[in-house]
Write a protein that holds these residues in place. Structure first.
Motif, PDB file in Angstrom:
ATOM      1  N   CYS A  27      -6.808 -11.883 -33.029  1.00  0.00           N
ATOM      2  CA  CYS A  27      -7.960 -11.219 -32.338  1.00  0.00           C
ATOM      3  C   CYS A  27      -6.846  -9.387 -32.799  1.00  0.00           C
ATOM      4  CB  CYS A  27      -7.159 -11.223 -30.995  1.00  0.00           C
ATOM      5  SG  CYS A  27      -8.199  -9.882 -29.646  1.00  0.00           S
ATOM      6  N   VAL A  51     -13.032  -7.122 -38.588  1.00  0.00           N
ATOM      7  CA  VAL A  51     -13.592  -7.988 -37.840  1.00  0.00           C
ATOM      8  C   VAL A  51     -14.472  -8.752 -38.547  1.00  0.00           C
ATOM      9  CG1 VAL A  51     -14.285  -9.310 -36.421  1.00  0.00           C
ATOM     10  CG2 VAL A  51     -12.102  -7.818 -36.609  1.00  0.00           C
ATOM     11  N   TRP A  66     -12.123 -14.257 -36.519  1.00  0.00           N
ATOM     12  CA  TRP A  66     -11.430 -13.240 -35.993  1.00  0.00           C
ATOM     13  C   TRP A  66     -12.398 -12.600 -35.007  1.00  0.00           C
ATOM     14  CZ3 TRP A  66      -9.531 -10.285 -40.773  1.00  0.00           C
ATOM     15  CH2 TRP A  66      -8.798 -10.990 -41.660  1.00  0.00           C
ATOM     16  N   THR A  67     -11.501 -11.677 -33.903  1.00  0.00           N
ATOM     17  CA  THR A  67     -11.984 -11.571 -32.985  1.00  0.00           C
ATOM     18  C   THR A  67     -11.724  -9.979 -32.940  1.00  0.00           C
ATOM     19  OG1 THR A  67     -10.903 -11.512 -31.364  1.00  0.00           O
ATOM     20  CG2 THR A  67     -12.511 -13.086 -31.733  1.00  0.00           C
ATOM     21  N   ALA A  68     -12.445  -8.689 -32.075  1.00  0.00           N
ATOM     22  CA  ALA A  68     -11.596  -7.221 -31.983  1.00  0.00           C
ATOM     23  C   ALA A  68     -12.105  -7.053 -30.197  1.00  0.00           C
ATOM     24  CB  ALA A  68     -12.982  -6.393 -32.914  1.00  0.00           C
TER      25      ALA A  68
END
Length: 346
Positions: free
Chosen positions: A5, A25, A35-37
């Motif tokens: 993240c 991302v 993957w995250t943001a």
């Protein structure tokens, strides 16, 4: 698969770190990565909030050191942050917020994480530097984007993780007699007055894009050959650009300079740009186009030559574009993935 993240809060503009985080991302998720943001953005920032799978955007105003503990608590409650195997902080206040928790995190420095001497009082700079260094000591690792930034920060940096970006869309037509463009936040460290001084009294047509605390002051000082363009999307910024001018007194990477070079737009920039040695690998061109901010005549000469000497313009554009095209977001994904795996498995 490693869940990462990327966190940036608070942000005062949807530019630099915001765009870099979103692009990274997106590219990671396109490659099949988890993957995250999480992006905390001021309500005063230009543009509209992003609504997209894997990316959470929420309102967060800058609140100084007093807001760090609140930010830490708020982040810990977000599912993307809680589920991550590794959290990657993209800005100093997030560094401090994550340092208050035990979950594994790294700091990915995109710029000097405390005020430069000219940007704040000595007392404020010293206090911020002390607090940030204390936070960085609690990170699993500290990454920096460029050797320039690593040198500025010092021994706290553990690893270089070069950045990259998505090339901007090419304008429908190349600007043969277009504008000399300045595009940045109107703040002291971006040094907008140098652009005015370099173009004042010349036949060159310039435009300044952006917003920020110095916008009104700069707007009152522009010479007749420079106009204020306000905040614009990057497609609009590059649509009529012939030359890009970067005047910052500190710029760890220099996203706009790289974007311009990717489009074959020559760049005149200060020595503070971390990307300078990546874009201009020819020593002669570097001397002519990577300049001391105090030498205004050199800036005027470089800009004027690029607008008047077509052969020079063409050679510079080809050289810069060839080098910038290596700085892709796909390469950045590989760099981050390798660094993250090293952190988690050491």
């Amino acid at each position: 698969m490693t869940r990462i993240c990327f966190i940036a809060a608070p942000l005062i503009a949807r530019s630099g770190v915001y765009n870099s985080t979103v692009e990274l991302v997106r590219a990671g998720r396109k490659a099949g990565l988890e993957w995250t943001a999480v992006l905390g953005v001021s309500t005063k920032a230009g543009g509209s909030p992003l609504v997209e799978e894997g990316i959470r955007e929420f309102a967060r105003e800058p609140s100084g050191l007093g807001g760090v503990r609140r930010l830490s608590s708020d982040l810990s409650e977000l599912p993307e942050v809680a589920a991550a195997d590794l959290r990657v902080s993209m800005v100093p206040q997030t560094d401090m917020a994550l340092s208050l928790r035990s979950a594994p995190w790294v700091a990915y420095l995109r710029g000097l994480p405390w005020p430069a001497p000219t940007e704040a009082s000595a007392l404020k700079t010293a206090a911020w530097r002390t607090l940030e260094l204390a936070a960085l000591r609690r990170a699993r690792e500290v990454w920096a984007t460029t050797p320039t930034l690593a040198d500025d920060v010092g021994a706290a940096v553990d690893r270089l993780v070069p950045p990259g970006l998505v090339p901007p869309r090419a304008p429908s037509a190349k600007a043969s007699t277009g504008d000399v463009v300045w595009a940045a936040r109107f703040s002291r460290d971006k040094n907008p007055s140098l652009f005015l001084d370099a173009l004042r009294g010349t036949p060159v047509q310039g435009v300044m894009y952006g917003s920020g605390p110095l916008e009104e002051q700069v707007g009152a000082e522009v010479p007749t050959n420079v106009r204020m363009g306000g905040w614009r999307s990057r497609d609009e910024v590059w649509a009529s650009a012939r030359v890009y001018v970067g005047t910052s007194t500190r710029e760890a990477f220099g996203r706009s300079a790289v974007e311009a070079a990717m489009l074959g737009i020559p760049v005149v920039m200060s020595r503070a740009f971390g990307c300078a040695e990546m874009i201009y690998t020819d020593e002669t061109l570097s001397r002519q186009l990577v300049l001391d901010p105090a030498d205004v005549p050199a800036w005027t000469a470089a800009i004027t030559r690029l607008t008047a000497d077509e052969a020079f313009y063409t050679a510079v554009a080809a050289h810069a574009q060839s080098n910038a095209q290596r700085l892709t977001v796909e390469s950045a994904v590989d760099n981050v993935r390798t660094a993250a795996e090293a952190v988690l498995h050491r």
